[in-house]
Design a protein around this motif. Sequence first.
Motif, PDB file in Angstrom:
ATOM      1  N   PHE A 109       0.872  -1.179   0.000  1.00 43.93           N
ATOM      2  CA  PHE A 109       0.000   0.000   0.000  1.00 43.93           C
ATOM      3  C   PHE A 109       0.906   1.225   0.000  1.00 43.93           C
ATOM      4  CE2 PHE A 109      -2.324  -3.502   1.840  1.00 43.93           C
ATOM      5  CZ  PHE A 109      -3.539  -3.441   1.179  1.00 43.93           C
ATOM      6  N   THR A 110       0.870   1.971  -1.102  1.00 48.79           N
ATOM      7  CA  THR A 110       1.897   2.987  -1.341  1.00 48.79           C
ATOM      8  C   THR A 110       1.445   4.419  -1.053  1.00 48.79           C
ATOM      9  OG1 THR A 110       1.285   3.041  -3.694  1.00 48.79           O
ATOM     10  CG2 THR A 110       3.101   1.582  -3.047  1.00 48.79           C
ATOM     11  N   GLY A 111       0.229   4.623  -0.550  1.00 49.09           N
ATOM     12  CA  GLY A 111      -0.204   5.979  -0.238  1.00 49.09           C
ATOM     13  C   GLY A 111      -0.051   6.896  -1.433  1.00 49.09           C
ATOM     14  N   ASP A 112       0.686   7.985  -1.255  1.00 51.05           N
ATOM     15  CA  ASP A 112       0.952   8.928  -2.345  1.00 51.05           C
ATOM     16  C   ASP A 112       2.377   8.811  -2.880  1.00 51.05           C
ATOM     17  OD1 ASP A 112      -1.593   9.901  -2.125  1.00 51.05           O
ATOM     18  OD2 ASP A 112      -1.037  11.910  -1.449  1.00 51.05           O
ATOM     19  N   HIS A 113       3.160   7.881  -2.337  1.00 51.33           N
ATOM     20  CA  HIS A 113       4.556   7.783  -2.791  1.00 51.33           C
ATOM     21  C   HIS A 113       4.628   7.308  -4.236  1.00 51.33           C
ATOM     22  CE1 HIS A 113       8.841   7.421  -2.610  1.00 51.33           C
ATOM     23  NE2 HIS A 113       8.811   6.132  -2.872  1.00 51.33           N
ATOM     24  N   VAL A 114       3.874   6.274  -4.551  1.00 49.94           N
ATOM     25  CA  VAL A 114       3.723   5.816  -5.933  1.00 49.94           C
ATOM     26  C   VAL A 114       2.230   5.649  -6.176  1.00 49.94           C
ATOM     27  CG1 VAL A 114       4.213   4.028  -7.629  1.00 49.94           C
ATOM     28  CG2 VAL A 114       5.933   4.605  -5.903  1.00 49.94           C
ATOM     29  N   MET A 115       1.697   6.358  -7.165  1.00 49.29           N
ATOM     30  CA  MET A 115       0.255   6.345  -7.403  1.00 49.29           C
ATOM     31  C   MET A 115      -0.082   5.737  -8.754  1.00 49.29           C
ATOM     32  SD  MET A 115      -0.965   9.994  -5.782  1.00 49.29           S
ATOM     33  CE  MET A 115       0.145  11.008  -6.748  1.00 49.29           C
ATOM     34  N   GLY A 116      -1.345   5.315  -8.874  1.00 54.72           N
ATOM     35  CA  GLY A 116      -1.792   4.663 -10.086  1.00 54.72           C
ATOM     36  C   GLY A 116      -2.343   5.597 -11.137  1.00 54.72           C
ATOM     37  N   TRP A 117      -2.112   6.899 -11.004  1.00 51.04           N
ATOM     38  CA  TRP A 117      -2.653   7.828 -12.005  1.00 51.04           C
ATOM     39  C   TRP A 117      -1.708   8.977 -12.333  1.00 51.04           C
ATOM     40  CZ3 TRP A 117      -4.455  13.073 -11.616  1.00 51.04           C
ATOM     41  CH2 TRP A 117      -4.201  13.660 -10.381  1.00 51.04           C
ATOM     42  N   SER A 118      -0.733   9.257 -11.470  1.00 50.05           N
ATOM     43  CA  SER A 118       0.108  10.436 -11.671  1.00 50.05           C
ATOM     44  C   SER A 118       1.373  10.289 -10.848  1.00 50.05           C
ATOM     45  CB  SER A 118      -0.650  11.694 -11.242  1.00 50.05           C
ATOM     46  OG  SER A 118       0.173  12.845 -11.294  1.00 50.05           O
ATOM     47  N   THR A 119       2.388  11.069 -11.190  1.00 44.61           N
ATOM     48  CA  THR A 119       3.564  11.126 -10.332  1.00 44.61           C
ATOM     49  C   THR A 119       3.216  11.886  -9.057  1.00 44.61           C
ATOM     50  OG1 THR A 119       4.300  13.125 -11.485  1.00 44.61           O
ATOM     51  CG2 THR A 119       5.201  11.023 -12.236  1.00 44.61           C
TER      52      THR A 119
END
Length: 292
Positions: A168-178
């Motif tokens: 679970f990557t929070g905002d560190h790596v996201m599925g829509w944007s850097t």
Amino acid sequence: MVTIPPKPWPTGLAEDVEPLVKRVLAPNPSPYTFTGTQTYVVGEAHGPDCAVIDPGPNEPDHIDAIIAAVAGRRVLAIMCTHTHRDHSPAAAPLAARTGAPIVGCAPLVLKSDLPRADESFDATYAPDRVLLDGEAMRGTGWTLTAVATPGHTSNHLCFALEESGALFTGDHVMGWSTSVVIPPDGDMGDYMASLEKLLAREDRVYHSAHGAAIEKPRQLVRGMIGHRRQRENQIMRLLGEAARPVSAFIPAMYKGLDERLIPAAEMSVTAHLIDLEKRGMASHKGGVWRSH
């Protein structure tokens, strides 16, 4: 620029992501949150207990939706990846309703708070337990291990679900944007080091707080590292042409950027410039940056 998909979105619905994981979308879409913040409920569907990751904004309908997804199980932990206001404010009211402790990232109070384009920090966040890198929460059939990933924020954690290989990557790596890295708390050097840390892992899939599941995580992380290095090279090339303020980088680096995202782009460039300054490659005076 990434386009937000058309409605309907599964806001408020408990979606099965994998056998141990349900996902609930919060009603807070924006240019910075995509279709909204995704809260995850981790545990056996018919087991006695579970954990909630990133409870999201303090929206009564969203908290009700999380309670519905919990489905009568005991909540052993409410776990926050970081304390931006789209991630942690629901922790306290959810704790009040479930009796669960708030566990995860450290609280964060900035000594200075520059104008920022992303969600600001949650000053109400008060964890019962802060997890250090490698520490874990355990329940029936599930183990969530903290992976320290500072950069987007200094207190950012990811959580590894040991039984399934999910992260679970929070905002560190996201599925829509850097991810946006915004000083004074966001640190580009730390962010790059955290990406390298994830690249060295062998997680099967990433579940981020915004956007779809990431099925080829190492490939994406490798691309993100390359993207940031490309941005750094752009900045150095532009500095080689002439000294300039941060605002003068944006037209050359971000073609066709939505005007609403210009502040975020300026903060991202600033984060790169500060990192370059720490490495002795750039300096600034009077708001004007130059190369060394």
